[in-house]
Design an enzyme around this catalytic site. Structure first.
Site, PDB file in Angstrom:
ATOM      1  N   ASP A  12      26.178  11.537 -71.004  1.00 31.60           N
ATOM      2  CA  ASP A  12      27.554  11.208 -70.584  1.00 31.60           C
ATOM      3  C   ASP A  12      28.484  12.145 -70.948  1.00 31.60           C
ATOM      4  O   ASP A  12      28.507  12.984 -71.913  1.00 31.60           O
ATOM      5  CB  ASP A  12      27.771   9.660 -71.141  1.00 31.60           C
ATOM      6  CG  ASP A  12      28.895   8.825 -70.214  1.00 31.60           C
ATOM      7  OD1 ASP A  12      29.122   9.733 -69.255  1.00 31.60           O
ATOM      8  OD2 ASP A  12      29.310   8.171 -70.686  1.00 31.60           O
ATOM      9  N   ASN A  60      23.847   4.191 -60.334  1.00 32.13           N
ATOM     10  CA  ASN A  60      24.932   5.476 -59.789  1.00 32.13           C
ATOM     11  C   ASN A  60      24.942   5.604 -58.270  1.00 32.13           C
ATOM     12  O   ASN A  60      25.758   6.538 -58.092  1.00 32.13           O
ATOM     13  CB  ASN A  60      24.201   6.768 -60.343  1.00 32.13           C
ATOM     14  CG  ASN A  60      24.464   6.771 -61.946  1.00 32.13           C
ATOM     15  OD1 ASN A  60      23.570   7.254 -62.880  1.00 32.13           O
ATOM     16  ND2 ASN A  60      25.534   6.378 -62.488  1.00 32.13           N
TER      17      ASN A  60
HETATM   18  C1  FPP Z   1      27.284  11.448 -66.850  1.00 32.64           C
HETATM   19  O1  FPP Z   1      28.409  12.032 -66.698  1.00 32.64           O
HETATM   20  C2  FPP Z   1      26.223  12.214 -66.327  1.00 32.64           C
HETATM   21  C3  FPP Z   1      25.547  11.945 -65.145  1.00 32.64           C
HETATM   22  C4  FPP Z   1      25.641  10.562 -64.535  1.00 32.64           C
HETATM   23  C5  FPP Z   1      24.497  12.819 -64.534  1.00 32.64           C
HETATM   24  C6  FPP Z   1      23.693  13.362 -65.641  1.00 32.64           C
HETATM   25  C7  FPP Z   1      23.173  14.333 -65.152  1.00 32.64           C
HETATM   26  C8  FPP Z   1      22.618  15.617 -65.483  1.00 32.64           C
HETATM   27  C9  FPP Z   1      23.184  16.226 -66.838  1.00 32.64           C
HETATM   28  C10 FPP Z   1      22.073  16.779 -64.627  1.00 32.64           C
HETATM   29  C11 FPP Z   1      20.368  16.505 -64.895  1.00 32.64           C
HETATM   30  C12 FPP Z   1      19.850  17.250 -63.821  1.00 32.64           C
HETATM   31  C13 FPP Z   1      18.494  17.757 -64.066  1.00 32.64           C
HETATM   32  C14 FPP Z   1      17.958  18.416 -63.125  1.00 32.64           C
HETATM   33  C15 FPP Z   1      17.630  17.079 -65.225  1.00 32.64           C
HETATM   34  P1  FPP Z   1      29.422  11.398 -66.095  1.00 32.64           P
HETATM   35  O2  FPP Z   1      29.690  11.925 -64.756  1.00 32.64           O
HETATM   36  O3  FPP Z   1      29.522   9.984 -65.991  1.00 32.64           O
HETATM   37  O4  FPP Z   1      30.921  12.123 -66.869  1.00 32.64           O
HETATM   38  P2  FPP Z   1      32.140  11.373 -67.137  1.00 32.64           P
HETATM   39  O5  FPP Z   1      31.780  10.086 -67.862  1.00 32.64           O
HETATM   40  O6  FPP Z   1      32.878  12.164 -67.959  1.00 32.64           O
HETATM   41  O7  FPP Z   1      32.802  11.023 -65.972  1.00 32.64           O
END
Ligand code: FPP
Length: 228
Positions: A12, A60
């Site tokens: 996250d 999501n």
């Molecule tokens: C949460 O951060 C992250 C996600 C919903 C996506 C996680 C995906 C990756 C790390 C990419 C993985 C890719 C591969 C190819 C394995 P957020 O967007 O909720 O962050 P925030 O809470 O700060 O808005």
């Protein structure tokens, strides 16, 4: 040091990492992919046997459509790029989630990685994409019925054997980055006795040294599994 068999991570903070720099969220996700690669290597080197990463939940899909399509494009772009690292470390790839709900190209990439690494004997990398724990448990219950189990045969073992994690040991250590305190429908069944490690660190900044700190914290916990 006692190393957890199964480490699960709720990745996250990509969006906030990018926002702190005045960049679009996508740059945070891209940097998050680099962290995935770093953590694969660090966990495998540390002797972790199963690593589960939560990349995209069944909830999501509610994000703005541009972000969803961008994340899907990232999966397409990067999934196959993990292969050299998986080969180098003998890491087996395994998908957790509802495969059929994903775009066909991603389904192909996932199958390709699973097929190519099937015989690898090192750590298992479980990537949760289109994953939801409640859905997983409901599907397992449905499969019990489809398999003709009578009520007295519906046991914990019977359900566990029908989860996407069938045969995988329970989660020992559950990490969540970015200072949030939620489990967000991730491995609810499997994490029943997991130790929690919550850190303020945003996912793109969570690299080998941060994982080692989490492993050290785990090694100092006393686990009782409901006993005394
Ligand atoms: C949460 O951060 C992250 C996600 C919903 C996506 C996680 C995906 C990756 C790390 C990419 C993985 C890719 C591969 C190819 C394995 P957020 O967007 O909720 O962050 P925030 O809470 O700060 O808005």
């Amino acid at each position: 040091m006692s190393i957890p068999n199964h480490v699960a991570i709720i990745m996250d903070g990509n969006g906030r990492w990018a926002a702190q720099r005045g960049w679009p969220r996508i740059k945070g996700h891209k940097e998050g992919v680099r962290t995935v690669e770093a953590i694969l290597e660090a966990a495998s080197d540390a002797g972790v046997k199963h690593l589960s990463l939560y990349a995209f939940s069944t909830e999501n899909w509610k994000r703005p459509s541009l972000e969803v399509s961008t994340l899907m494009a990232l999966f397409r772009m990067y999934l196959r790029m993990f292969l050299p690292k998986l080969r180098q470390k003998g890491i087996r790839f395994h998908h957790l989630g509802a495969l059929e709900g994903l775009p066909p190209g991603i389904q192909r990439d996932i199958r390709f990685l699973e097929d190519t690494t099937r015989e690898y004997e090192g750590m298992v990398f479980h990537l949760a994409v289109n994953y939801g724990s409640r859905l997983e448990i409901a599907e397992a219950a449905r499969r019990c019925v489809e398999d003709g189990l009578t009520a007295d045969k519906i046991t914990e073992d019977a359900l566990a054997a029908r989860l996407w994690t069938a045969g995988v040991p329970d989660v020992d250590l559950l990490i969540r980055t970015s200072g949030e305190f939620r489990i967000s429908n991730f491995l609810l069944w499997q994490a029943a006795y997991a130790e929690f490690y919550l850190t303020e660190c945003l996912w793109p900044d969570f690299r080998g040294p941060e994982l080692m700190e989490a492993l050290r914290a785990y090694a100092n916990r006393e686990r009782r599994f409901g006993g005394i």
